[in-house]
Write an enzyme that holds these catalytic residues in place. Sequence first.
Site, PDB file in Angstrom:
ATOM      1  N   GLU A   1      -2.309  -5.362  -2.941  1.00 22.13           N
ATOM      2  CA  GLU A   1      -2.568  -5.866  -1.594  1.00 22.13           C
ATOM      3  C   GLU A   1      -2.699  -4.702  -0.606  1.00 22.13           C
ATOM      4  OE1 GLU A   1       0.599  -8.550  -0.674  1.00 22.13           O
ATOM      5  OE2 GLU A   1       0.137  -9.930  -2.312  1.00 22.13           O
TER       6      GLU A   1
ATOM      7  N   GLY B   1       0.609  -1.216   0.000  1.00 21.26           N
ATOM      8  CA  GLY B   1       0.000   0.000   0.000  1.00 21.26           C
ATOM      9  C   GLY B   1       0.654   1.307   0.000  1.00 21.26           C
TER      10      GLY B   1
ATOM     11  N   ARG C   1       0.967  -0.438  19.165  1.00 22.00           N
ATOM     12  CA  ARG C   1       2.073   0.334  18.609  1.00 22.00           C
ATOM     13  C   ARG C   1       2.127   1.737  19.202  1.00 22.00           C
ATOM     14  NH1 ARG C   1       1.432  -1.562  12.247  1.00 22.00           N
ATOM     15  NH2 ARG C   1       2.681  -3.470  12.422  1.00 22.00           N
TER      16      ARG C   1
ATOM     17  N   TYR D   1      -4.707  -2.314  11.744  1.00 21.32           N
ATOM     18  CA  TYR D   1      -3.611  -2.697  12.632  1.00 21.32           C
ATOM     19  C   TYR D   1      -3.862  -2.259  14.074  1.00 21.32           C
ATOM     20  CZ  TYR D   1      -1.478  -3.877   8.259  1.00 21.32           C
ATOM     21  OH  TYR D   1      -1.244  -4.441   7.032  1.00 21.32           O
TER      22      TYR D   1
ATOM     23  N   CYS E   1      -2.961  -3.121  33.513  1.00 23.06           N
ATOM     24  CA  CYS E   1      -2.153  -3.014  34.727  1.00 23.06           C
ATOM     25  C   CYS E   1      -0.664  -2.971  34.412  1.00 23.06           C
ATOM     26  CB  CYS E   1      -2.468  -4.180  35.661  1.00 23.06           C
ATOM     27  SG  CYS E   1      -4.108  -4.054  36.395  1.00 23.06           S
TER      28      CYS E   1
ATOM     29  N   GLY F   1      -4.098  -2.451   2.350  1.00 22.96           N
ATOM     30  CA  GLY F   1      -4.752  -2.775   3.612  1.00 22.96           C
ATOM     31  C   GLY F   1      -4.952  -1.526   4.451  1.00 22.96           C
ATOM     32  N   ARG F   2      -3.844  -0.984   4.936  1.00 25.63           N
ATOM     33  CA  ARG F   2      -3.922   0.200   5.796  1.00 25.63           C
ATOM     34  C   ARG F   2      -4.674   1.345   5.131  1.00 25.63           C
ATOM     35  NH1 ARG F   2      -0.749   1.449   9.916  1.00 25.63           N
ATOM     36  NH2 ARG F   2       0.863  -0.025   9.262  1.00 25.63           N
TER      37      ARG F   2
END
Length: 424
Positions: free
Chosen positions: A278, A240, A317, A382, A353, A280-281
Amino acid sequence: MSRWIERTRLDDASTVLRRALAEGFFREGTSAALFHDLGRVRARFVELETRFPAGTLHAVAVKANPVVEILRALVNAGAGLEAASFEEVRLAIAAGCPASRIVFDSPAKTRDEIASALALGVHLNVDNFDELDRVASALGNTRPPPIGLRVNPQVGGGSIALTSVATRSSKFGIPIERRDEILAAFEAHPFLSALHVHVGSQGMPLETLVEGVARVHSLREDIERRVGAGRIQTFDLGGGLPVAYRPDDVPIPLSAYVDALKTKIPGLFTGDLGLVTEFGRAIHATAGWAASRVEYVKQAGDERLAVIHLGADLLVRRAYRPDEWYHEIAVLDADGRPKAGPTEPVTIVGPLCFSGDVLAKGLALPCIDPGDFVVIHDIGAYTLGMWSRHCSRGLPLVLGYDGDTLSVLKNRETPDDVVTFWSR
């Protein structure tokens, strides 16, 4: 503005959230939900079809967002699906995707997975020479589905090292510096009919994305000089384009990417080569956003903390690499309406936690109160697919919307569901 690069405005999120509240989606213990704009996703797929030659297979990356009902919406629009594991192949099948529109790209395919993929007839991209030998053994004398070889163009990394997959020592594909061995592989294996390349998306400049495709496409002429014209029937451009997560980021329009490909590699578009993408993002990220009720607001030293129900479980992330991953955050009141008034610094923390469960520090927002909603933008890719099971928090409710229609795409996990997950 092209729907390819548009982002959800807070006013639009407010409208959808108020509808969700009115329709009762936040009853019975639901404190957070993810929202996905299915109309925007479909519009982006239509733009893909418009920009690329007719017949191009647009296999949207399952790993970007594996919710089956979202995958199903894409498949119903005509998309294929790209699977990075055999489990994702099964998700693609569950979403109703024909085998001929599934692309299987795992770098760790087992013998059983290879045999199953060949029996299904999915498009298979081979990652390395040892895997190629396994495929040859599994094929025997049967007629194969499309089988390609993934080549690492070695164009180097982008600004985010962990998502750059075309460095000289990348774990993905066969390095293009082994050109003679690649040519020999096509000579030895007549079933090979495709080339595959992917360099990463986020943090990659347009020039690097195009150069990666150009380097691998240059193999096509060398291969066909060696084994005969017409041997390469399919070229898989991989994924992408980067997404503009920050308000001041400059996105790359799909039109600019395709125009650059046409200028640099006109042979891609002559009509004698089947193309695969392909993405995606770029399809999903800015089509999704999240809303969580504020459970508590408390003072800790000099900081005012707002505790919400989504944190490092959803935004792994963002929590661990905050300098590289950004999500815009806003606040709505308890009725889902934008809050007004002077801003003050607040730190947004999640429910897990450990001390790193922080989404933003010292963020200037209108005064947050318990019961308000924190909105997290651009979480369509993601995020849920990388959900962390730390503290065994249940997956949140996922809602889809298209115009005035609001529907459940995935029910939230109850405590009993989590017990079942961890049980034998």
